[in-house]
Design a protein around this motif. Structure first.
Motif, mmCIF file in Angstrom:
data_model
loop_
_atom_site.group_PDB
_atom_site.id
_atom_site.type_symbol
_atom_site.label_atom_id
_atom_site.label_comp_id
_atom_site.label_asym_id
_atom_site.label_seq_id
_atom_site.Cartn_x
_atom_site.Cartn_y
_atom_site.Cartn_z
ATOM 1 N N VAL A 26 -0.461 8.024 -41.413
ATOM 2 C CA VAL A 26 -0.190 9.309 -41.645
ATOM 3 C C VAL A 26 1.495 9.378 -41.666
ATOM 4 C CG1 VAL A 26 0.134 11.627 -40.354
ATOM 5 C CG2 VAL A 26 -1.800 10.170 -39.859
ATOM 6 N N LEU A 27 2.329 8.326 -41.029
ATOM 7 C CA LEU A 27 3.852 8.088 -41.071
ATOM 8 C C LEU A 27 4.028 7.702 -42.721
ATOM 9 C CD1 LEU A 27 4.678 6.393 -37.797
ATOM 10 C CD2 LEU A 27 4.809 8.825 -38.508
ATOM 11 N N MET A 28 3.131 6.857 -43.401
ATOM 12 C CA MET A 28 3.421 6.481 -44.520
ATOM 13 C C MET A 28 3.104 7.502 -45.633
ATOM 14 S SD MET A 28 1.932 2.276 -44.312
ATOM 15 C CE MET A 28 1.876 2.452 -46.174
ATOM 16 N N LEU A 29 2.196 8.277 -45.296
ATOM 17 C CA LEU A 29 1.795 9.318 -45.947
ATOM 18 C C LEU A 29 2.913 10.377 -46.127
ATOM 19 C CD1 LEU A 29 -0.256 10.914 -47.902
ATOM 20 C CD2 LEU A 29 -1.066 12.216 -45.763
ATOM 21 N N SER A 30 3.669 10.520 -44.833
ATOM 22 C CA SER A 30 4.855 11.350 -44.864
ATOM 23 C C SER A 30 5.960 10.803 -45.615
ATOM 24 C CB SER A 30 5.299 11.595 -43.512
ATOM 25 O OG SER A 30 4.112 12.339 -42.866
ATOM 26 N N VAL A 93 10.142 17.432 -35.200
ATOM 27 C CA VAL A 93 11.062 17.275 -36.366
ATOM 28 C C VAL A 93 10.435 16.939 -37.685
ATOM 29 C CG1 VAL A 93 12.933 15.767 -37.271
ATOM 30 C CG2 VAL A 93 13.220 16.869 -34.937
ATOM 31 N N LEU A 94 9.287 16.131 -37.764
ATOM 32 C CA LEU A 94 8.678 15.564 -38.703
ATOM 33 C C LEU A 94 7.793 16.839 -39.159
ATOM 34 C CD1 LEU A 94 6.947 12.331 -37.803
ATOM 35 C CD2 LEU A 94 8.110 12.880 -39.952
ATOM 36 N N LEU A 95 7.158 17.714 -38.426
ATOM 37 C CA LEU A 95 6.471 18.904 -39.050
ATOM 38 C C LEU A 95 7.499 19.995 -39.508
ATOM 39 C CD1 LEU A 95 4.150 19.363 -35.851
ATOM 40 C CD2 LEU A 95 3.456 18.344 -38.148
ATOM 41 N N PHE A 130 14.675 15.020 -42.155
ATOM 42 C CA PHE A 130 14.102 15.262 -41.087
ATOM 43 C C PHE A 130 13.020 14.369 -40.808
ATOM 44 C CE2 PHE A 130 17.111 18.836 -40.668
ATOM 45 C CZ PHE A 130 17.641 18.845 -39.651
ATOM 46 N N VAL A 131 12.260 14.160 -42.063
ATOM 47 C CA VAL A 131 11.094 13.295 -42.183
ATOM 48 C C VAL A 131 11.331 11.731 -42.080
ATOM 49 C CG1 VAL A 131 9.078 12.651 -43.856
ATOM 50 C CG2 VAL A 131 9.835 14.962 -43.470
ATOM 51 N N MET A 132 12.190 11.142 -42.992
ATOM 52 C CA MET A 132 12.545 9.700 -42.917
ATOM 53 C C MET A 132 12.702 9.237 -41.641
ATOM 54 S SD MET A 132 12.660 7.244 -45.163
ATOM 55 C CE MET A 132 12.845 7.198 -46.713
ATOM 56 N N PRO A 133 13.781 9.483 -41.056
ATOM 57 C CA PRO A 133 14.063 8.868 -39.767
ATOM 58 C C PRO A 133 13.079 8.964 -38.508
ATOM 59 C CG PRO A 133 15.593 10.850 -39.896
ATOM 60 C CD PRO A 133 14.928 10.521 -41.191
ATOM 61 N N ALA A 134 12.358 10.161 -38.546
ATOM 62 C CA ALA A 134 11.362 10.094 -37.781
ATOM 63 C C ALA A 134 10.187 9.360 -37.749
ATOM 64 C CB ALA A 134 10.763 11.646 -37.761
ATOM 65 N N THR A 135 9.735 9.015 -39.074
ATOM 66 C CA THR A 135 8.639 8.199 -39.291
ATOM 67 C C THR A 135 8.851 6.921 -38.696
ATOM 68 O OG1 THR A 135 9.583 7.538 -41.549
ATOM 69 C CG2 THR A 135 7.986 9.378 -41.742
ATOM 70 N N LEU A 136 10.281 6.248 -38.973
ATOM 71 C CA LEU A 136 10.466 4.961 -38.442
ATOM 72 C C LEU A 136 10.426 4.958 -36.758
ATOM 73 C CD1 LEU A 136 10.817 2.115 -39.256
ATOM 74 C CD2 LEU A 136 13.154 2.341 -40.230
ATOM 75 N N ALA A 195 -1.384 18.541 -41.747
ATOM 76 C CA ALA A 195 -2.567 18.801 -40.858
ATOM 77 C C ALA A 195 -2.897 17.221 -40.146
ATOM 78 C CB ALA A 195 -3.583 18.781 -41.864
ATOM 79 N N LEU A 196 -2.783 16.188 -40.693
ATOM 80 C CA LEU A 196 -3.018 14.886 -40.094
ATOM 81 C C LEU A 196 -2.059 14.583 -38.996
ATOM 82 C CD1 LEU A 196 -3.863 12.601 -43.179
ATOM 83 C CD2 LEU A 196 -5.501 13.533 -41.535
ATOM 84 N N MET A 197 -0.834 14.918 -39.242
ATOM 85 C CA MET A 197 0.191 14.634 -38.217
ATOM 86 C C MET A 197 -0.033 15.721 -36.745
ATOM 87 S SD MET A 197 4.101 14.862 -38.768
ATOM 88 C CE MET A 197 3.832 13.806 -40.282
ATOM 89 N N LEU A 198 -0.555 16.934 -36.995
ATOM 90 C CA LEU A 198 -0.827 17.647 -35.904
ATOM 91 C C LEU A 198 -1.996 16.938 -35.095
ATOM 92 C CD1 LEU A 198 -0.984 21.352 -37.540
ATOM 93 C CD2 LEU A 198 0.458 20.521 -35.524
ATOM 94 N N TRP A 199 -2.655 16.521 -35.766
ATOM 95 C CA TRP A 199 -4.266 15.855 -35.397
ATOM 96 C C TRP A 199 -3.949 14.391 -34.587
ATOM 97 C CZ3 TRP A 199 -8.449 12.799 -38.171
ATOM 98 C CH2 TRP A 199 -9.552 12.587 -37.429
#
Length: 530
Positions: A26-30, A93-95, A130-136, A195-199
């Motif tokens: 899911v992180l890679m999809l983001s 933050v990701l959402l 807000f997406v990039m640093p949160a994934t790592l 949707a996948l992140m929420l789950w």
């Protein structure tokens, strides 16, 4: 008599540990949508530069700003994004970042002018920041330390996947739809990732987060914008001694210096400058900056080489980048094995020398070079990138405490984006200035207004030639020659920067990865949400 060791409870909850690889997916999809956007844009810039209704008629400087508006806002906000993620929770933050990125993408697709495109690209950057640093940061908090290098390698391989998908997707879209479709494609990916992140994705945060630093954010953004604007303006005018250019660059450097001083004295800085007392950490940051400086500058002009000089379509140009992406996808997850065998310093030094050679190889390309040679160059470039990014990312993320994962990731991505922005600005200006110098004496027969327009870039020259019909055919050959000469100069400049990176790596990176400290207590940073 010795007391038997009491096994410590795992730091990561079992229910999170079990689904860690699904979370990584899911992180890679983001991550995919953030990188995908730029790799698609690289193929689309020629189309966007053509006059309406096909494109927006953007000039080379407007194209540079369409890219740099994204990278500058991205770099400027990453510090705050990382701190917010550490403070209020990385999942939140990701959402939020995904939602803003999706909105910006939809608006960018409907842009009616280059100015609107630049503005909406900046909005997209707010979300991406807000997406990039949160994934790592999430990755560092769902994997134990012994699995982190493997996970980071796969994460870095996701960048290669995005680079592969982006140009091909962009080419297919441009072959069948209008130019805005390259941005609209982000929207369904955002919805799926949301949707996948929420789950699946758990929340995590720093138990002792720092305060937000609005003054630091403003100083960093203003300083970067002034600096890069001055560099781009110098390329436009083909004169870096112009008073406006020098004053703007000087003002940018002064503001950035004020930013460093303020951060050093602040009790809640965006950047804790004490991190940079660690020579290994500083060297890894410098290498990331130099790599993306060289790489982004070169990929910017390679699109014009394949499409304008060689005559390939956007889709064909995207397919030509496959070896670059495939090499990253293949080698990034496996780079840790090379590091385990020969060490961080040897791996990254050799990789930087490979990158230096591939950048220099662009200086040998001309209008009829066999295209398979370009493919070999791209593959070697991707191989070098994979063996630089994975080891340096591991070094950076493991140099700071795990609870500061958001800050470490933000710093890594900031310097990456800063390097890319300056690479496009500086090397783009070198390309523009060299091209203008090479073509200007071939434009003497044109009216003054057309002469100025035709000298901006190879696309501008070819556009004027097309309007003139038979009278303009004589401009095509000189335009190709001037561009190739400018490309050669720009590639050699990039090679010098990559060589500087190799020297930094050889001098300062450790021979072997740092061993984890035994017995050091760690906070419980991951929590599940009902």
């Amino acid at each position: 008599m010795t007391t038997p060791a009491v096994p410590t409870a795992p730091r990561i909850p079992e229910q999170v540990h079990r689904r860690r690889w699904a979370i990584l997916g899911v992180l890679m999809l983001s991550l995919l949508i953030v990188v995908l956007d730029n790799s698609i844009l690289n193929v689309a810039i020629k189309t966007i530069s053509t006059p309406a209704p096909t494109g927006l008629g953007a000039t080379q400087s407007e194209l540079e700003w369409a890219i740099n508006a994204y990278t500058l806002v991205f770099a400027g906000l990453l510090f705050t994004a990382g701190l917010l993620g550490d403070r209020i929770g990385r999942k939140k933050v990701l959402l939020g970042g995904l939602a803003v990125f999706g909105l910006g993408s939809a608006l960018a697709a409907e842009s009616g002018s280059p100015a609107q495109l630049i503005a909406f690209r900046a909005l997209m950057a707010v979300g991406a920041a807000f997406v990039m640093p949160a994934t790592l940061a999430v990755l560092m908090n769902v994997f134990e330390r012994d699995e982190q290098p493997k996970a980071i390698g796969i994460w870095a391989g996701g960048v290669g996947l995005a680079i592969a998908i982006g140009p091909i997707t962009g080419g297919l879209l441009l072959d069948h739809f209008w130019w805005g479709s390259v941005f609209l494609i982000n929207v369904p990916i955002v919805i799926l990732a949301f949707a996948l992140m929420l789950w699946l994705v758990p929340d995590s945060r720093d138990p002792a987060p720092g305060r937000i630093d609005p003054v630091g954010v403003v100083l960093s953004v203003v300083g970067l914008v002034l600096l890069v604007y001055g560099i781009i303006k110098g390329g436009e005018l083909a004169d870096f001694t112009d008073v406006t250019v020098l004053s703007t660059i000087g003002a940018g450097l002064a503001v950035l210096a004020a930013f460093v001083v303020f951060e050093a004295r602040s009790d809640h800085p965006s950047i804790d400058v004490t991190y940079f007392k660690n020579k290994v950490f500083s060297a890894a940051m410098a290498v990331i900056t130099l790599v993306f400086f060289a790489l982004m500058g070169v990929t910017f002009f390679s699109v014009f080489y394949t499409q304008s000089v060689r005559g390939y379509s956007p889709l064909q140009s995207g397919l030509l980048l496959l070896p670059l992406a495939a090499a990253q996808l293949i080698f990034a997850p496996r780079a840790r094995l090379v590091v385990d065998r020969i060490g961080v310093r040897a791996t990254t030094t050799a990789a930087m020398l490979v990158l230096t050679a591939t950048l220099a190889a662009f200086a040998t390309l001309d209008a009829d070079t066999p295209i398979w040679l370009l493919e070999v160059v791209f593959f070697c470039m991707g191989t070098g990138m994979a063996h630089v990014m994975t080891p340096t990312s591991v070094v950076i993320m493991q140099a700071l405490p795990r609870e500061k994962a958001g800050s470490a990731s933000a710093l890594s991505n900031t310097f990456r984006q800063l390097g890319g922005a300056l690479g496009i600005a500086v090397l783009g200006s070198v390309l523009s200035s060299s091209y203008r110098t090479g073509i200007e004496d071939k434009l003497g027969a044109l009216p003054a207004g057309l002469r100025e327009t035709a000298g901006e870039s190879i696309e501008a020259t070819l556009g004027v030639a097309a309007k003139l019909g038979a009278r303009g055919k004589g401009l095509v050959g000189p335009a190709d020659d001037a561009f190739l000469h400018a490309m050669h100069i720009t590639a050699l400049c990039g090679a010098v920067v990559a060589l500087a990176g190799a020297i930094v790596v050889a001098l300062f990176l450790p021979a072997k990865p740092k061993a984890p400290q035994q017995g050091a207590p760690e906070e419980e940073l991951v929590r599940t949400e009902s």
